[in-house]
Design a protein around this motif. Sequence first.
Motif, mmCIF file in Angstrom:
data_model
loop_
_atom_site.group_PDB
_atom_site.id
_atom_site.type_symbol
_atom_site.label_atom_id
_atom_site.label_comp_id
_atom_site.label_asym_id
_atom_site.label_seq_id
_atom_site.Cartn_x
_atom_site.Cartn_y
_atom_site.Cartn_z
ATOM 1 N N THR A 151 0.824 -1.206 0.000
ATOM 2 C CA THR A 151 0.000 0.000 0.000
ATOM 3 C C THR A 151 0.862 1.263 0.000
ATOM 4 O OG1 THR A 151 -0.187 -0.116 2.403
ATOM 5 C CG2 THR A 151 -1.982 -1.071 1.111
ATOM 6 N N GLU A 152 1.963 1.269 0.760
ATOM 7 C CA GLU A 152 2.856 2.430 0.771
ATOM 8 C C GLU A 152 3.547 2.603 -0.575
ATOM 9 O OE1 GLU A 152 5.612 2.643 3.981
ATOM 10 O OE2 GLU A 152 4.046 2.656 5.500
ATOM 11 N N GLU A 153 3.963 1.489 -1.186
ATOM 12 C CA GLU A 153 4.616 1.555 -2.493
ATOM 13 C C GLU A 153 3.653 2.139 -3.530
ATOM 14 O OE1 GLU A 153 7.765 0.723 -3.325
ATOM 15 O OE2 GLU A 153 8.382 -0.116 -1.414
ATOM 16 N N LEU A 154 2.417 1.694 -3.520
ATOM 17 C CA LEU A 154 1.427 2.206 -4.470
ATOM 18 C C LEU A 154 1.087 3.663 -4.186
ATOM 19 C CD1 LEU A 154 -0.973 -0.866 -4.736
ATOM 20 C CD2 LEU A 154 0.668 -0.057 -6.444
ATOM 21 N N CYS A 155 1.031 4.018 -2.912
ATOM 22 C CA CYS A 155 0.749 5.401 -2.524
ATOM 23 C C CYS A 155 1.861 6.335 -2.999
ATOM 24 C CB CYS A 155 0.583 5.469 -1.007
ATOM 25 S SG CYS A 155 -0.048 7.022 -0.402
ATOM 26 N N ALA A 156 3.108 5.894 -2.849
ATOM 27 C CA ALA A 156 4.251 6.693 -3.315
ATOM 28 C C ALA A 156 4.235 6.811 -4.829
ATOM 29 C CB ALA A 156 5.560 6.069 -2.835
ATOM 30 N N ALA A 157 3.907 5.724 -5.516
ATOM 31 C CA ALA A 157 3.849 5.740 -6.980
ATOM 32 C C ALA A 157 2.755 6.683 -7.464
ATOM 33 C CB ALA A 157 3.618 4.331 -7.515
ATOM 34 N N GLU A 158 1.629 6.699 -6.783
ATOM 35 C CA GLU A 158 0.534 7.587 -7.149
ATOM 36 C C GLU A 158 0.935 9.056 -6.969
ATOM 37 O OE1 GLU A 158 -4.077 8.500 -5.792
ATOM 38 O OE2 GLU A 158 -2.822 7.187 -4.584
ATOM 39 N N ALA A 159 1.656 9.367 -5.907
ATOM 40 C CA ALA A 159 2.074 10.741 -5.631
ATOM 41 C C ALA A 159 3.087 11.233 -6.653
ATOM 42 C CB ALA A 159 2.632 10.855 -4.225
ATOM 43 N N ILE A 160 3.901 10.323 -7.196
ATOM 44 C CA ILE A 160 4.887 10.715 -8.212
ATOM 45 C C ILE A 160 4.189 11.245 -9.462
ATOM 46 C CG2 ILE A 160 6.580 9.766 -9.839
ATOM 47 C CD1 ILE A 160 7.630 8.033 -7.572
ATOM 48 N N ILE A 161 3.070 10.654 -9.806
ATOM 49 C CA ILE A 161 2.328 11.050 -11.006
ATOM 50 C C ILE A 161 1.733 12.449 -10.851
ATOM 51 C CG2 ILE A 161 0.341 10.471 -12.441
ATOM 52 C CD1 ILE A 161 0.883 7.518 -11.680
ATOM 53 N N TYR A 205 20.703 17.329 -2.690
ATOM 54 C CA TYR A 205 20.152 17.865 -3.931
ATOM 55 C C TYR A 205 19.046 18.865 -3.649
ATOM 56 C CZ TYR A 205 22.466 14.065 -6.442
ATOM 57 O OH TYR A 205 23.397 13.217 -6.965
ATOM 58 N N PHE A 206 18.893 19.805 -4.574
ATOM 59 C CA PHE A 206 17.705 20.630 -4.671
ATOM 60 C C PHE A 206 16.856 19.992 -5.756
ATOM 61 C CE2 PHE A 206 21.046 23.686 -3.483
ATOM 62 C CZ PHE A 206 20.466 24.281 -2.379
ATOM 63 N N GLY A 207 15.533 20.027 -5.604
ATOM 64 C CA GLY A 207 14.680 19.476 -6.647
ATOM 65 C C GLY A 207 13.221 19.703 -6.338
ATOM 66 N N LYS A 208 12.402 19.496 -7.343
ATOM 67 C CA LYS A 208 10.954 19.572 -7.166
ATOM 68 C C LYS A 208 10.447 18.193 -6.766
ATOM 69 C CE LYS A 208 10.010 23.092 -10.650
ATOM 70 N NZ LYS A 208 9.339 23.323 -11.935
ATOM 71 N N ILE A 209 9.638 18.164 -5.699
ATOM 72 C CA ILE A 209 9.028 16.914 -5.252
ATOM 73 C C ILE A 209 7.516 17.096 -5.183
ATOM 74 C CG2 ILE A 209 11.040 16.155 -3.950
ATOM 75 C CD1 ILE A 209 9.558 17.012 -1.390
ATOM 76 N N SER A 210 6.806 16.001 -5.204
ATOM 77 C CA SER A 210 5.355 16.025 -5.111
ATOM 78 C C SER A 210 4.928 16.587 -3.758
ATOM 79 C CB SER A 210 4.816 14.606 -5.278
ATOM 80 O OG SER A 210 3.480 14.516 -4.838
ATOM 81 N N GLY A 211 4.028 17.561 -3.788
ATOM 82 C CA GLY A 211 3.534 18.163 -2.550
ATOM 83 C C GLY A 211 2.807 17.156 -1.671
ATOM 84 N N SER A 212 1.986 16.305 -2.287
ATOM 85 C CA SER A 212 1.243 15.321 -1.489
ATOM 86 C C SER A 212 2.175 14.247 -0.921
ATOM 87 C CB SER A 212 0.139 14.671 -2.320
ATOM 88 O OG SER A 212 0.685 13.913 -3.372
ATOM 89 N N LEU A 213 3.217 13.867 -1.675
ATOM 90 C CA LEU A 213 4.176 12.904 -1.149
ATOM 91 C C LEU A 213 4.947 13.501 0.023
ATOM 92 C CD1 LEU A 213 5.464 10.123 -1.339
ATOM 93 C CD2 LEU A 213 7.091 11.057 -2.985
ATOM 94 N N TYR A 214 5.314 14.776 -0.081
ATOM 95 C CA TYR A 214 5.984 15.443 1.042
ATOM 96 C C TYR A 214 5.094 15.430 2.282
ATOM 97 C CZ TYR A 214 7.562 19.046 4.180
ATOM 98 O OH TYR A 214 7.940 19.717 5.312
ATOM 99 N N GLU A 215 3.814 15.731 2.116
ATOM 100 C CA GLU A 215 2.893 15.740 3.251
ATOM 101 C C GLU A 215 2.777 14.347 3.886
ATOM 102 O OE1 GLU A 215 1.606 18.300 4.784
ATOM 103 O OE2 GLU A 215 2.517 19.657 3.330
ATOM 104 N N LYS A 216 2.778 13.306 3.049
ATOM 105 C CA LYS A 216 2.688 11.936 3.578
ATOM 106 C C LYS A 216 3.964 11.551 4.317
ATOM 107 C CE LYS A 216 -0.603 10.571 0.099
ATOM 108 N NZ LYS A 216 -0.860 9.850 -1.132
ATOM 109 N N ILE A 217 5.109 11.973 3.793
ATOM 110 C CA ILE A 217 6.375 11.696 4.475
ATOM 111 C C ILE A 217 6.446 12.485 5.778
ATOM 112 C CG2 ILE A 217 8.879 12.012 4.335
ATOM 113 C CD1 ILE A 217 8.606 11.483 1.296
#
Length: 150
Positions: free
Chosen positions: A20-30, A55-67
């Motif tokens: 479930t976590e793997e799928l949740c992370a994959a969904e947030a990447i999209i 590194y500096f970089g753009k990350i998914s906002g929802s993935l950041y919130e989940k982390i």
Amino acid sequence: MNSKAMILILTTLLSGCNLTEELCAAEAIIEKNNTWAFLQFNVPEENDKNESYYYFGKISGSLYEKINSNTISSGFIHLEDVRYWGEDDLVHEYADDEYSGDLLFRIEHLVRVKVLKMDPLLGFESSKQTEVSPSLDTENDSPEVSPLIQ
């Protein structure tokens, strides 16, 4: 009988990982709601050593919130428009003739995240560097700093 055995084997194999976590992370990447961040990763290497990456970089906002809320602790984190701090104390793009500028890391290797309010600036152009660099006053041999950095 074969299908029941196959379902039992697949269920057993998949229950060993956090599917479930793997799928949740994959969904947030999209998702394309990205935010700029500074990230540190400690990746295990041979001989029980860790290699640190910054590194500096753009990350998914929802993935950041989940982390950030510890909702997710495994899976992949996708960095877009990656930049790094060079040995010349300037920020450089990771993209070049060989690399696309995107990176994937495991969330498990993430050590630190700092969300940035804006795009980290790339290194100064040579014309701007001369404006900002201190110039030497020949009369009293003391550096005179440009008003841009005061």
